[in-house]
Motif scaffolding. Structure first.
Motif, PDB file in Angstrom:
ATOM      1  N   ARG A 380     -19.192  36.463  -8.007  1.00 21.27           N
ATOM      2  CA  ARG A 380     -20.576  36.663  -7.555  1.00 21.27           C
ATOM      3  C   ARG A 380     -20.774  36.108  -6.158  1.00 21.27           C
ATOM      4  O   ARG A 380     -21.524  36.675  -5.356  1.00 21.27           O
ATOM      5  N   ALA A 381     -20.097  34.997  -5.833  1.00 18.89           N
ATOM      6  CA  ALA A 381     -20.171  34.465  -4.475  1.00 18.89           C
ATOM      7  C   ALA A 381     -19.535  35.427  -3.482  1.00 18.89           C
ATOM      8  O   ALA A 381     -20.037  35.611  -2.361  1.00 18.89           O
ATOM      9  N   TYR A 382     -18.421  36.063  -3.859  1.00 17.79           N
ATOM     10  CA  TYR A 382     -17.816  37.092  -3.006  1.00 17.79           C
ATOM     11  C   TYR A 382     -18.808  38.218  -2.746  1.00 17.79           C
ATOM     12  O   TYR A 382     -18.980  38.668  -1.612  1.00 17.79           O
ATOM     13  N   HIS A 383     -19.443  38.683  -3.801  1.00 12.69           N
ATOM     14  CA  HIS A 383     -20.354  39.822  -3.675  1.00 12.69           C
ATOM     15  C   HIS A 383     -21.527  39.476  -2.768  1.00 12.69           C
ATOM     16  O   HIS A 383     -21.986  40.334  -1.988  1.00 12.69           O
ATOM     17  N   HIS A 384     -22.035  38.265  -2.854  1.00 21.50           N
ATOM     18  CA  HIS A 384     -23.158  37.867  -2.004  1.00 21.50           C
ATOM     19  C   HIS A 384     -22.748  37.793  -0.537  1.00 21.50           C
ATOM     20  O   HIS A 384     -23.534  38.139   0.347  1.00 21.50           O
ATOM     21  N   GLN A 385     -21.519  37.343  -0.268  1.00 23.37           N
ATOM     22  CA  GLN A 385     -21.085  37.184   1.111  1.00 23.37           C
ATOM     23  C   GLN A 385     -20.593  38.489   1.715  1.00 23.37           C
ATOM     24  O   GLN A 385     -20.950  38.841   2.841  1.00 23.37           O
ATOM     25  N   ASN A 386     -19.757  39.219   0.982  1.00 25.34           N
ATOM     26  CA  ASN A 386     -19.215  40.481   1.471  1.00 25.34           C
ATOM     27  C   ASN A 386     -18.997  41.406   0.270  1.00 25.34           C
ATOM     28  O   ASN A 386     -18.014  41.267  -0.467  1.00 25.34           O
ATOM     29  N   PRO A 387     -19.891  42.367   0.052  1.00 27.30           N
ATOM     30  CA  PRO A 387     -19.757  43.241  -1.136  1.00 27.30           C
ATOM     31  C   PRO A 387     -18.705  44.328  -0.985  1.00 27.30           C
ATOM     32  O   PRO A 387     -18.519  45.127  -1.900  1.00 27.30           O
ATOM     33  N   TYR A 388     -18.009  44.384   0.161  1.00 27.12           N
ATOM     34  CA  TYR A 388     -17.058  45.467   0.407  1.00 27.12           C
ATOM     35  C   TYR A 388     -15.615  44.970   0.368  1.00 27.12           C
ATOM     36  O   TYR A 388     -14.745  45.517   1.048  1.00 27.12           O
ATOM     37  N   THR A 389     -15.342  43.920  -0.413  1.00 29.10           N
ATOM     38  CA  THR A 389     -13.992  43.384  -0.475  1.00 29.10           C
ATOM     39  C   THR A 389     -13.074  44.328  -1.242  1.00 29.10           C
ATOM     40  O   THR A 389     -13.510  45.322  -1.834  1.00 29.10           O
ATOM     41  N   GLU A 390     -11.778  43.984  -1.234  1.00 30.03           N
ATOM     42  CA  GLU A 390     -10.778  44.782  -1.931  1.00 30.03           C
ATOM     43  C   GLU A 390     -11.064  44.813  -3.429  1.00 30.03           C
ATOM     44  O   GLU A 390     -11.946  44.107  -3.929  1.00 30.03           O
ATOM     45  N   LEU A 391     -10.281  45.585  -4.137  1.00 33.16           N
ATOM     46  CA  LEU A 391     -10.542  45.837  -5.548  1.00 33.16           C
ATOM     47  C   LEU A 391     -10.518  44.560  -6.390  1.00 33.16           C
ATOM     48  O   LEU A 391     -11.428  44.307  -7.178  1.00 33.16           O
ATOM     49  N   ALA A 392      -9.473  43.738  -6.237  1.00 30.03           N
ATOM     50  CA  ALA A 392      -9.321  42.529  -7.057  1.00 30.03           C
ATOM     51  C   ALA A 392      -9.015  41.344  -6.152  1.00 30.03           C
ATOM     52  O   ALA A 392      -7.856  40.951  -5.986  1.00 30.03           O
ATOM     53  N   PRO A 393     -10.023  40.741  -5.528  1.00 28.28           N
ATOM     54  CA  PRO A 393      -9.750  39.616  -4.621  1.00 28.28           C
ATOM     55  C   PRO A 393      -9.389  38.359  -5.392  1.00 28.28           C
ATOM     56  O   PRO A 393      -9.834  38.157  -6.528  1.00 28.28           O
ATOM     57  N   PRO A 394      -8.571  37.479  -4.812  1.00 26.54           N
ATOM     58  CA  PRO A 394      -8.289  36.198  -5.457  1.00 26.54           C
ATOM     59  C   PRO A 394      -9.548  35.343  -5.515  1.00 26.54           C
ATOM     60  O   PRO A 394     -10.430  35.441  -4.660  1.00 26.54           O
ATOM     61  N   ALA A 395      -9.622  34.507  -6.542  1.00 26.83           N
ATOM     62  CA  ALA A 395     -10.845  33.731  -6.790  1.00 26.83           C
ATOM     63  C   ALA A 395     -10.707  32.280  -6.365  1.00 26.83           C
ATOM     64  O   ALA A 395     -11.435  31.426  -6.846  1.00 26.83           O
ATOM     65  N   ARG A 396      -9.774  31.985  -5.490  1.00 27.71           N
ATOM     66  CA  ARG A 396      -9.601  30.608  -5.037  1.00 27.71           C
ATOM     67  C   ARG A 396     -10.728  30.205  -4.095  1.00 27.71           C
ATOM     68  O   ARG A 396     -11.192  31.016  -3.291  1.00 27.71           O
ATOM     69  N   PRO A 397     -11.178  28.942  -4.154  1.00 26.60           N
ATOM     70  CA  PRO A 397     -12.249  28.492  -3.248  1.00 26.60           C
ATOM     71  C   PRO A 397     -11.688  28.069  -1.902  1.00 26.60           C
ATOM     72  O   PRO A 397     -10.483  27.873  -1.727  1.00 26.60           O
ATOM     73  N   THR A 398     -12.567  27.922  -0.941  1.00 26.24           N
ATOM     74  CA  THR A 398     -12.223  27.300   0.335  1.00 26.24           C
ATOM     75  C   THR A 398     -12.237  25.789   0.166  1.00 26.24           C
ATOM     76  O   THR A 398     -13.188  25.225  -0.386  1.00 26.24           O
ATOM     77  N   VAL A 399     -11.185  25.126   0.653  1.00 24.47           N
ATOM     78  CA  VAL A 399     -11.035  23.683   0.508  1.00 24.47           C
ATOM     79  C   VAL A 399     -11.268  23.027   1.865  1.00 24.47           C
ATOM     80  O   VAL A 399     -10.533  23.305   2.825  1.00 24.47           O
ATOM     81  N   TYR A 400     -12.297  22.181   1.940  1.00 23.03           N
ATOM     82  CA  TYR A 400     -12.548  21.393   3.155  1.00 23.03           C
ATOM     83  C   TYR A 400     -12.093  19.962   2.896  1.00 23.03           C
ATOM     84  O   TYR A 400     -12.766  19.199   2.206  1.00 23.03           O
ATOM     85  N   THR A 401     -10.932  19.596   3.459  1.00 21.37           N
ATOM     86  CA  THR A 401     -10.477  18.213   3.318  1.00 21.37           C
ATOM     87  C   THR A 401     -11.188  17.281   4.281  1.00 21.37           C
ATOM     88  O   THR A 401     -11.170  16.061   4.084  1.00 21.37           O
ATOM     89  N   SER A 402     -11.799  17.830   5.304  1.00 24.63           N
ATOM     90  CA  SER A 402     -12.580  17.031   6.243  1.00 24.63           C
ATOM     91  C   SER A 402     -13.799  17.842   6.663  1.00 24.63           C
ATOM     92  O   SER A 402     -13.666  18.985   7.123  1.00 24.63           O
ATOM     93  N   ASP A 403     -14.948  17.253   6.479  1.00 28.18           N
ATOM     94  CA  ASP A 403     -16.210  17.844   6.939  1.00 28.18           C
ATOM     95  C   ASP A 403     -17.045  16.708   7.516  1.00 28.18           C
ATOM     96  O   ASP A 403     -17.934  16.155   6.867  1.00 28.18           O
ATOM     97  N   ALA A 404     -16.710  16.316   8.741  1.00 24.22           N
ATOM     98  CA  ALA A 404     -17.334  15.166   9.396  1.00 24.22           C
ATOM     99  C   ALA A 404     -18.357  15.640  10.413  1.00 24.22           C
ATOM    100  O   ALA A 404     -18.113  16.600  11.159  1.00 24.22           O
ATOM    101  N   GLN A 405     -19.489  14.969  10.427  1.00 15.57           N
ATOM    102  CA  GLN A 405     -20.517  15.289  11.401  1.00 15.57           C
ATOM    103  C   GLN A 405     -21.385  14.065  11.650  1.00 15.57           C
ATOM    104  O   GLN A 405     -21.469  13.162  10.809  1.00 15.57           O
ATOM    105  N   ALA A 406     -22.032  14.059  12.794  1.00 10.78           N
ATOM    106  CA  ALA A 406     -22.942  12.983  13.180  1.00 10.78           C
ATOM    107  C   ALA A 406     -24.125  13.607  13.903  1.00 10.78           C
ATOM    108  O   ALA A 406     -23.996  14.660  14.540  1.00 10.78           O
ATOM    109  N   GLY A 407     -25.261  12.955  13.797  1.00  7.07           N
ATOM    110  CA  GLY A 407     -26.445  13.506  14.435  1.00  7.07           C
ATOM    111  C   GLY A 407     -27.618  12.566  14.359  1.00  7.07           C
ATOM    112  O   GLY A 407     -27.502  11.399  13.972  1.00  7.07           O
ATOM    113  N   VAL A 408     -28.775  13.089  14.725  1.00  5.66           N
ATOM    114  CA  VAL A 408     -30.006  12.312  14.751  1.00  5.66           C
ATOM    115  C   VAL A 408     -31.134  13.198  14.245  1.00  5.66           C
ATOM    116  O   VAL A 408     -31.153  14.411  14.489  1.00  5.66           O
ATOM    117  N   ASP A 409     -32.065  12.584  13.515  1.00  9.19           N
ATOM    118  CA  ASP A 409     -33.241  13.260  12.966  1.00  9.19           C
ATOM    119  C   ASP A 409     -34.474  12.620  13.596  1.00  9.19           C
ATOM    120  O   ASP A 409     -34.732  11.422  13.414  1.00  9.19           O
TER     121      ASP A 409
END
Length: 579
Positions: A380-409
């Motif tokens: 369902r996540a594939y369909h929401h992002q790109n509904p025109y994918t190949e017939l049987a796409p692999p269902a592996r997730p994206t792995v973020y080993t680092s997601d670092a950010q800094a900022g100010v509010d």
């Protein structure tokens, strides 16, 4: 005999007379009229029914009252002068949202008139049609069962027919999508329960697939999705939650009148979280586990996902709060589900997490964090992002080993500004590349640098506005190329205005994506993608509104995915009924 003292004789005489007087009084009380002649009794006037007259004189004298003079009412009270540069003190609220009750508890012993009444029934129904025979129908309503239970129902339908995306050939692109959701909420402190079921049917054509000359059949795809879920939450000093979800997603692709292929996914997901207090410091443990069985008309396989971690507050002093912990990320599944002997891809990571916040001023908060995570992998996540994918796409997730950010509010009056910059690294990043009119799903290591900001107006009457801008640089180091379909500039905005005493409203939303490379070669480049939607409504009566929409406002058909332009300037009109 000598004479007795007079005091002693008087005392004796009184003792002799007391019993005699008591006896006489008792005799008179026993029969008060026995010894009195009725003729000698005093005659009292009869007050009814005869007239009587009371004569007398009564004079009432009050003490003299001296009224005090009133002062202070001659002129309005004085108002203290406030300097123009003075602002109220504003500081962030540090208590965790999970620890706050949604509503005050109702005592068990209160009388019925004092208890909370259930919320009124609310909802709306709207429908309309317009250019390209586009149509829409939406219904949302909620029914309270008690002051603590409520049922919510939502249904949305959209469809279009008559849009011809290519000028060199006559090709129609009909589509129909129906999305429904029903949920029961029970909020009885300290336990909250939610049970839901939802489904989606989306039928559309794969008009980007190249067709041989003279071919009359256009490949068609239908996406089915249904799931049931339940969530249990506790509120209080030790908040906890537990969720369970079971669903089935399915792609059915029809390439010809006699060739149909189905790719199916059955998924079970369990997630939970627990808040802790360790020596006065807040802690949290959370985790997610899912198991998917892939199959249908392809060999398929089994895919596993685990994302679990713990964190605790390690420092809180002088406006500075620091949390630290760790996470475990594990994935395993087939690399090519359409192959009978597909190799299995597996990865395990144990990573640190941290977040620091510093209240530099009542209106400014500085933060820095690193939050490794897994991105969604369901069909369902594939369909929401790109509904025109190949017939049987692999269902592996994206792995973020680092997601670092800094900022100010920053928050100053009616203006709020957020600025941030960061770096992400993924050893298994999901991206798309064209493949015979569809899109193959591939994975590779990726590095992403990003920076940007968001601006929002708050606290203004009748006006809401938000604007976001992000500058990004995404590359695949192993392939020495940019990430396909990853725009270096991305912006989105929203503006909502109400006027005519609230009877009229106007809302506009827009998305902009800069030039993108469609494949790994990097030689071609797609034009910027711009989609602007505008909706206006006017209340004819207290329950009926007129609606006018304009979607995909653009001089050309916006094309987010190569070969699949969307209908431009799609204008529709309709009505809305509220209750």
């Amino acid at each position: 005999m000598p004479s007795l003292p007079r005091s002693l004789l008087a005392s004796c005489l009184l003792l002799l007379l007391f019993p005699l007087s008591a006896a006489l009084a008792q005799e008179q009380d026993a029969d008060p009229e026995s010894e009195q002649d009725p003729a000698d009794a005093p005659q009292l006037p009869e007050i009814a029914p005869r007239e009587f007259e009371i004569r007398g004189e009564l004079q009432i004298a009050f003490p003299e009252l001296n009224r005090q003079p009133l002062t202070g009412f001659a002129s309005p009270p004085s108002r203290p002068s406030v300097p123009t540069d003075r602002t109220p003190y504003v500081a962030p609220y540090k208590q965790e949202l999970e620890g706050l009750p949604d509503r005050l508890p109702v005592p068990e012993t209160v009388s019925a008139p004092v208890q909370s009444a259930p919320s009124p029934r609310t909802g709306f129904l709207e429908a309309g049609t317009g250019r390209y025979f586009s149509r829409f129908a939406t219904g949302h309503f909620s029914v309270p069962l008690s002051p603590h239970e409520q049922v919510s129902v939502r249904a949305d339908y959209t469809g279009t027919e008559g849009f011809t995306p290519f000028s060199d050939r006559t090709l129609e692109t009909p589509s129909d999508a129906l999305d429904g959701h029903i949920r029961l909420d029970s909020r009885r402190d300290p336990v909250h329960l939610s049970v839901a079921a939802d489904g989606l049917i989306d039928d559309y054509t794969l008009y980007g697939v190249a067709q041989s000359p003279g071919a009359s059949f256009i490949p068609d795809r239908t996406f089915y999705s249904g799931q049931v879920s339940g969530r249990l939450q506790t509120v209080g000093t030790t908040p906890a939650e537990l969720g369970v979800r079971y669903g089935q997603n399915q792609y059915t692709t029809t390439r010809s009148s006699s060739a149909e292929t189905t790719f199916r996914e059955r998924r079970v997901r369990v997630d939970g979280a627990l808040g802790l207090s360790l020596n006065g410091r807040e802690g949290r443990v959370d985790g997610l586990f899912s198991r998917s069985v892939l199959g249908g008309d392809v060999p398929g396989g089994t895919e596993f996902v685990l994302d679990a971690g713990a964190s605790a507050q390690v420092l809180q002093s002088s406006g500075l709060t620091v949390r630290a912990g760790g996470r475990v990320l594990w994935t395993e599944g087939p690399s090519f589900p359409e192959q009978a002997q597909s190799p299995t891809s597996s990865s395990t990571f144990v990573l640190p997490t941290a977040r620091a916040e510093w209240d530099a001023a009542p209106w400014a908060t500085v933060f820095a964090e690193n939050t490794p995570r897994l991105d969604g992998s369901s069909l369902r996540a594939y369909h929401h992002q790109n509904p025109y994918t190949e017939l049987a796409p692999p269902a592996r997730p994206t792995v973020y080993t680092s997601d670092a950010q800094a900022g100010v509010d920053l928050t100053r009056g009616w203006l709020r500004v957020q600025l941030d910059a960061g770096y992400r690294y993924s050893p298994s990043y999901r991206f798309y590349q064209p493949q015979r009119g569809q899109f193959a799903v591939a994975y590779g290591s990726a590095r992403i640098f990003h920076g940007g900001g968001r601006l929002a107006l708050q606290g203004l009457d009748h006006v809401q506005a938000a604007l976001g801008l992000s500058l990004r640089d995404g590359s695949l180091p192993a392939r020495n190329t940019d990430i396909p379909y990853y725009a270096s500039v991305r912006a989105n905005g929203m503006l909502s205005v109400t006027f005519a005493d609230g009877d009229a409203s106007l809302q506009a939303t827009g998305t902009l994506e800069g030039p993108r490379t469609p494949d790994l070669t990097g030689t071609d480049e797609l034009d910027p993608y711009l989609a602007v939607d505008v909706e206006g409504s006017y209340s004819v009566t207290s329950t009926i509104d007129l609606i006018l929409r304009a979607e995909n406002l653009s001089p050309n058909a916006p094309e987010q995915w190569l070969g699949y332009p969307r209908p431009p300037t799609q204008i529709t009109g309709g009505f809305r009924i509220r209750w």
